[in-house]
Design a protein around this motif. Structure first.
Motif, PDB file in Angstrom:
ATOM      1  N   ALA A 645     -29.568  31.201  56.011  1.00 56.29           N
ATOM      2  CA  ALA A 645     -29.585  31.050  54.558  1.00 56.29           C
ATOM      3  C   ALA A 645     -29.146  32.343  53.875  1.00 56.29           C
ATOM      4  O   ALA A 645     -28.441  32.314  52.847  1.00 56.29           O
ATOM      5  CB  ALA A 645     -30.988  30.659  54.099  1.00 56.29           C
ATOM      6  N   ARG A 648     -25.435  32.556  54.074  1.00 61.52           N
ATOM      7  CA  ARG A 648     -24.835  31.658  53.060  1.00 61.52           C
ATOM      8  C   ARG A 648     -24.749  32.380  51.708  1.00 61.52           C
ATOM      9  O   ARG A 648     -23.735  32.276  51.002  1.00 61.52           O
ATOM     10  CB  ARG A 648     -25.682  30.395  52.951  1.00 61.52           C
ATOM     11  CG  ARG A 648     -25.262  29.424  51.867  1.00 61.52           C
ATOM     12  CD  ARG A 648     -26.103  28.159  51.947  1.00 61.52           C
ATOM     13  NE  ARG A 648     -25.803  27.249  50.858  1.00 61.52           N
ATOM     14  CZ  ARG A 648     -26.455  27.204  49.695  1.00 61.52           C
ATOM     15  NH1 ARG A 648     -27.488  28.015  49.497  1.00 61.52           N
ATOM     16  NH2 ARG A 648     -26.097  26.348  48.751  1.00 61.52           N
ATOM     17  N   THR A 701     -32.257  21.500  61.673  1.00 63.35           N
ATOM     18  CA  THR A 701     -31.964  22.265  60.456  1.00 63.35           C
ATOM     19  C   THR A 701     -31.008  23.409  60.765  1.00 63.35           C
ATOM     20  O   THR A 701     -30.112  23.722  59.965  1.00 63.35           O
ATOM     21  CB  THR A 701     -33.267  22.813  59.848  1.00 63.35           C
ATOM     22  OG1 THR A 701     -34.213  21.754  59.690  1.00 63.35           O
ATOM     23  CG2 THR A 701     -33.016  23.430  58.496  1.00 63.35           C
ATOM     24  N   LYS A 704     -27.537  22.023  60.897  1.00 64.54           N
ATOM     25  CA  LYS A 704     -26.963  21.743  59.575  1.00 64.54           C
ATOM     26  C   LYS A 704     -26.467  23.019  58.911  1.00 64.54           C
ATOM     27  O   LYS A 704     -25.384  23.048  58.316  1.00 64.54           O
ATOM     28  CB  LYS A 704     -28.004  21.066  58.689  1.00 64.54           C
ATOM     29  CG  LYS A 704     -28.369  19.655  59.132  1.00 64.54           C
ATOM     30  CD  LYS A 704     -29.446  19.059  58.236  1.00 64.54           C
ATOM     31  CE  LYS A 704     -29.861  17.672  58.730  1.00 64.54           C
ATOM     32  NZ  LYS A 704     -30.941  17.088  57.888  1.00 64.54           N
ATOM     33  N   PHE A 705     -27.253  24.103  59.003  1.00 63.60           N
ATOM     34  CA  PHE A 705     -26.827  25.359  58.388  1.00 63.60           C
ATOM     35  C   PHE A 705     -25.586  25.912  59.082  1.00 63.60           C
ATOM     36  O   PHE A 705     -24.676  26.449  58.423  1.00 63.60           O
ATOM     37  CB  PHE A 705     -27.963  26.377  58.433  1.00 63.60           C
ATOM     38  CG  PHE A 705     -28.843  26.376  57.212  1.00 63.60           C
ATOM     39  CD1 PHE A 705     -28.450  27.064  56.074  1.00 63.60           C
ATOM     40  CD2 PHE A 705     -30.028  25.693  57.194  1.00 63.60           C
ATOM     41  CE1 PHE A 705     -29.250  27.064  54.942  1.00 63.60           C
ATOM     42  CE2 PHE A 705     -30.832  25.686  56.072  1.00 63.60           C
ATOM     43  CZ  PHE A 705     -30.451  26.374  54.931  1.00 63.60           C
ATOM     44  N   HIS A 708     -22.561  24.022  58.004  1.00 66.99           N
ATOM     45  CA  HIS A 708     -22.246  24.358  56.608  1.00 66.99           C
ATOM     46  C   HIS A 708     -21.515  25.690  56.520  1.00 66.99           C
ATOM     47  O   HIS A 708     -20.565  25.841  55.720  1.00 66.99           O
ATOM     48  CB  HIS A 708     -23.553  24.392  55.803  1.00 66.99           C
ATOM     49  CG  HIS A 708     -23.405  24.905  54.412  1.00 66.99           C
ATOM     50  ND1 HIS A 708     -22.698  24.212  53.437  1.00 66.99           N
ATOM     51  CD2 HIS A 708     -23.862  26.048  53.808  1.00 66.99           C
ATOM     52  CE1 HIS A 708     -22.740  24.895  52.304  1.00 66.99           C
ATOM     53  NE2 HIS A 708     -23.444  26.011  52.515  1.00 66.99           N
ATOM     54  N   ALA A 713     -19.296  27.560  53.609  1.00 66.27           N
ATOM     55  CA  ALA A 713     -20.466  27.482  52.724  1.00 66.27           C
ATOM     56  C   ALA A 713     -20.084  26.990  51.338  1.00 66.27           C
ATOM     57  O   ALA A 713     -20.319  27.655  50.324  1.00 66.27           O
ATOM     58  CB  ALA A 713     -21.178  28.822  52.635  1.00 66.27           C
ATOM     59  N   LEU A 721     -24.430  21.668  51.495  1.00 69.82           N
ATOM     60  CA  LEU A 721     -25.779  21.362  51.971  1.00 69.82           C
ATOM     61  C   LEU A 721     -26.443  20.341  51.054  1.00 69.82           C
ATOM     62  O   LEU A 721     -26.113  20.230  49.866  1.00 69.82           O
ATOM     63  CB  LEU A 721     -26.648  22.624  51.992  1.00 69.82           C
ATOM     64  CG  LEU A 721     -26.568  23.525  53.213  1.00 69.82           C
ATOM     65  CD1 LEU A 721     -27.456  24.737  53.004  1.00 69.82           C
ATOM     66  CD2 LEU A 721     -26.975  22.799  54.484  1.00 69.82           C
ATOM     67  N   SER A 722     -27.385  19.618  51.614  1.00 72.20           N
ATOM     68  CA  SER A 722     -28.156  18.694  50.794  1.00 72.20           C
ATOM     69  C   SER A 722     -29.054  19.472  49.831  1.00 72.20           C
ATOM     70  O   SER A 722     -29.358  20.642  50.050  1.00 72.20           O
ATOM     71  CB  SER A 722     -29.006  17.774  51.675  1.00 72.20           C
ATOM     72  OG  SER A 722     -29.889  18.530  52.468  1.00 72.20           O
ATOM     73  N   LEU A 725     -32.248  21.303  51.084  1.00 69.35           N
ATOM     74  CA  LEU A 725     -32.117  22.508  51.895  1.00 69.35           C
ATOM     75  C   LEU A 725     -31.548  23.684  51.123  1.00 69.35           C
ATOM     76  O   LEU A 725     -31.679  24.834  51.565  1.00 69.35           O
ATOM     77  CB  LEU A 725     -31.217  22.232  53.105  1.00 69.35           C
ATOM     78  CG  LEU A 725     -31.768  21.272  54.161  1.00 69.35           C
ATOM     79  CD1 LEU A 725     -30.731  21.063  55.261  1.00 69.35           C
ATOM     80  CD2 LEU A 725     -33.058  21.809  54.758  1.00 69.35           C
ATOM     81  N   SER A 726     -30.928  23.436  49.995  1.00 66.35           N
ATOM     82  CA  SER A 726     -30.285  24.515  49.257  1.00 66.35           C
ATOM     83  C   SER A 726     -31.247  25.263  48.338  1.00 66.35           C
ATOM     84  O   SER A 726     -30.897  26.318  47.815  1.00 66.35           O
ATOM     85  CB  SER A 726     -29.124  23.964  48.416  1.00 66.35           C
ATOM     86  OG  SER A 726     -29.617  22.973  47.508  1.00 66.35           O
TER      87      SER A 726
END
Length: 736
Positions: A645, A648, A701, A704-705, A708, A713, A721-722, A725-726
């Motif tokens: 994260a 990102r 998870t 997914k990251f 992305h 990103a 991202l959904s 999660l964002s």
């Protein structure tokens, strides 16, 4: 004229009141002395009487004939020795006198062996003999009874002596009674008392305990129903803290402690009760006011005694001291002490406004450093709750003062948790420039000239009384104004920083250093600008010394950037050395440990990049992005989600981060992953191949990251991202 009667006037009651105490004591002593002297005189008379009776018994009177014979024999002997005088040589008068003397019995019968004169105490001896003759005769077999002299009685006629015969015990009868008692005791010993079984003893104990519980419940309910009228029952309930029955003493004392704590929480008013002045006590008030004063006075006194009992219980346990009664064993004292600490913690949190709150703080704070884990945790939680609910700051200031004194008195030898409590202080802003005069209430009153100009004489008089009342209300007002809060928070934070700086200066190798660095990281933005240069130098020297753990060094870096991100923006300081140290220390994170260290790293990265994006170069951002991607392969899934994260955020904040998504190198040089300088490691010539591995991670998870980030990103589109999660809050939950 009639003779005046000598009637003695009885003194009045008022005159008796004026009589001094010394005079009354002297009168009493004289009266007692007279009584003693009269009794002593009477005893002497009785003693003389008994001696005279004994003398009379021992002496036997000689018969008259024997005395005559002795007289004749004596005369013959004298005549033989000295020669008898012829009768014709004596006168007729002398001869007649001798014959008269010979006829008297008293002359012949007196004891000639005695050396006393003839007529001495003659009348007294006659009285003694008469008294002896009047005494009734007794049989010789009857034992003589002893007489006990009692205090005499005085009446109008004089002193009347009082006596009592001493009872004579019959030895034979006593021996028979003793033998009978011995036989009864032997018979009694032969029949022993019935021994209770364990079940019967347990039932008896349950019955006693139930009776005590009902009594406690009755007293507590009566106090809660009418506190004003039943304040005396509070004393009765508190007296049960001294339960003496060893079977139920421990449980009863625990129940009474908890019951009193709940009662005080319910009946204590929402204000502090101050003692009355002498002028207030002298003034007459209404019955309702007097009743309220008596209730408040009784409540404060009973609350004080209750706190003293709790304190004494804790002291007895700490000193391992048993009471003389030995009702409670030494092992049971620990349980009592734990209940006492719980009650004090509840009162600390529930009654911060009431009397003796500072005394409770002084008791609780040293127990935070206690060896017992349970008691120390109870005190920690209580202080944390107090900090969180203290909106104004009075109670927090008192606790911080006591903690600072404790750390200094123990020479910094305390548990780190004692200082970590500071992290829960509700201090978000302080007043750094305003003086106490600016913080004073801004209520404006009319000047004397304005009153003379705009108001009449009567209006000025009313206005003066109104302003006086308003001033008194402002002094007594306890509203949570922002000015008061800022003033208290400033004073509290000054004490906290003084404690921190002392430890940084004198105890750098102390185990308290991590807590100090953590506290500085939280409150660094509230430090005065004058201390920034010195504090940054100290933090850098601690990092460069190499004696810190990686967690402590993270706290140093976080503190430094908090200082620079607040008021430190005006300072011209290059924090490159802190970037370098963080870049070097990232791989020191424990791969299988908890996620607490990762959270500190993420906080550092947020302050260093997101809030200082204009001061960060592209090379530095690329180097950190590459190292963080490598780190995500080693740590636990929760930490991996947090690191991805952060990557990102870096890719969205800094442009040209997609260079690492391309296999073609940019510029000259080769990526040097072992180099600890982020500016010179040539991170632009590498690629984020770690994301392909993370796409195959077992945690969904993380997958997914990684997917992305591989597509750059994006904030919109298929690769975004959904929404769940964002959000930053969701990411924090996943990391924790």
């Amino acid at each position: 004229m009639k003779p005046r009667k000598n009637t003695k006037r009885v003194p009045s009651f008022r005159k008796l009141l004026r009589t001094s105490k010394i005079k009354l004591d002297n009168k009493l002593k004289n009266k007692q002395y007279k009584q003693q002297s009269a009794a002593k005189k009477y005893r002497k008379e009785q003693k003389k009487l008994r001696e005279a009776v004994r003398d009379a018994i021992s002496r036997k009177p000689f018969p008259l004939e024997e005395c005559k014979k002795k007289q004749v024999v004596g005369k013959q002997e004298e005549d033989e020795e000295e020669g008898a005088l012829p009768l014709d040589m004596m006168d007729e008068d002398d001869l007649k006198l001798m014959e008269d003397l010979a006829q008297k019995a008293s002359f012949l019968t007196r004891d000639l062996s005695s050396n006393e004169p003839v007529h001495v105490k003659k009348r007294k001896r006659e009285n003694v003999i008469d008294k002896y003759e009047k005494v009734p005769r007794r049989m010789q077999t009857e034992p003589e009874k002893e007489v006990i002299h009692l205090l005499p009685i005085k009446d109008k006629g004089g002193i009347i002596p009082q006596t009592m015969e001493k009872p004579v015990l019959n030895v034979a009868q006593d021996e028979e009674e003793d033998t009978e008692e011995m036989e009864e005791e032997e018979d009694f010993n032969e029949e022993p008392l019935p021994v209770l079984t364990p079940e019967e003893m347990a039932a008896q104990r349950r019955q006693k305990l139930q009776e005590r519980k009902m009594h406690i419940a009755a007293l507590a309910s009566a106090i809660l129903s009418e506190p004003d009228n039943n304040i005396k029952k509070l004393k009765e309930l508190r007296a049960m803290l001294m339960e003496q029955d060893p079977n139920v003493a421990v449980i009863v004392r625990k129940l009474v402690m908890v019951s009193l704590m709940e009662v005080f929480k319910d009946i204590v008013p929402s204000y502090k009760i101050r003692p009355l002045t002498e002028a207030e006590k002298a003034t007459k008030v209404k019955k309702e006011t007097q009743k309220l004063r008596e209730f408040e006075e009784g409540l404060v006194s009973q609350y004080k005694f209750y706190l003293e009992n709790l304190e004494q219980t804790i002291k007895d346990w700490k000193q391992r001291k048993l009471k003389k009664s030995n009702v409670i064993s030494l092992k049971a004292y620990k349980g009592l002490a734990e209940i006492a600490v719980k009650c004090l913690c509840e009162l600390l949190v529930a009654l911060p406004h009431f009397n003796f709150h500072n005394n409770i703080i002084v008791l609780i704070v040293p127990l935070m450093n206690d060896a017992s884990k349970m008691i120390s945790e109870l005190c920690f939680e209580a202080v944390k709750k107090l900090f969180k609910q203290d909106k104004l700051g009075y109670a927090s200031l008192g606790v911080v003062k006591v903690i600072s004194g404790l750390v200094r008195s123990r020479n910094y030898d305390v548990r780190p948790e004692v200082l970590k409590v500071f992290l829960h202080l509700r201090i978000k802003e302080v007043e750094l420039q305003k003086d106490s005069e600016d913080i004073a209430p801004k209520k404006k009153f009319m000047t004397y000239k304005e009153k003379r100009k705009n108001l009449s004489r009567m209006q000025r008089k009313w206005k003066k009384a109104e302003e006086k009342l308003e001033r008194e209300l402002l002094e007594a007002e306890a509203s949570e104004s922002k000015e008061k809060k800022l003033k208290l928070h400033t004073e509290t934070l000054n004490i906290v920083f003084v404690t921190y700086f002392r430890i940084l200066k004198k105890a750098q190798k102390s185990p308290l250093l991590p807590a100090v660095l953590e506290g500085l990281a939280k409150f660094a933005h509230l430090i005065n600008v004058e201390f920034f240069d010195d504090l940054l130098i100290v933090l850098h020297s601690l990092i460069a010394s190499g004696g810190l753990s990686y967690r402590e060094s993270f706290h140093c870096i976080l503190s430094a950037f908090h200082i620079l991100s607040g008021q430190g923006d005006v300072l011209n300081i290059d924090p490159m050395k802190f970037y370098t140290h963080l870049y070097k220390t990232l791989f020191s994170l424990h791969a299988g440990g908890t996620n607490g260290d990762t959270e500190i790293v993420l906080q550092c990265l947020d302050v260093m990049f997101a809030k200082r994006r204009k001061q960060v170069s592209q090379q530095r951002a690329l180097a950190f992005l590459k190292r963080l991607s490598t780190l995500a392969l080693h740590v636990l899934p929760n930490s991996s989600v947090g690191i991805l994260a952060t990557n990102r955020v870096l890719m969205q904040t800094f442009p040209k981060m997609d260079l690492l998504l391309d296999n073609e190198s940019q510029g000259s040089g080769v990526y040097l992953p072992e180099l600890d300088e982020p500016e010179h490691c040539n991170a632009q010539n590498t690629a984020l191949w770690e994301l392909h591995l993370l796409q195959r991670h077992y945690h969904p998870t993380v997958q997914k990251f990684a997917a992305h980030l591989i597509v750059g990103a994006p904030t919109e589109g298929s690769g975004a991202l959904s929404l769940d999660l964002s959000q930053r809050s969701v990411i924090k939950e996943l990391c924790s």
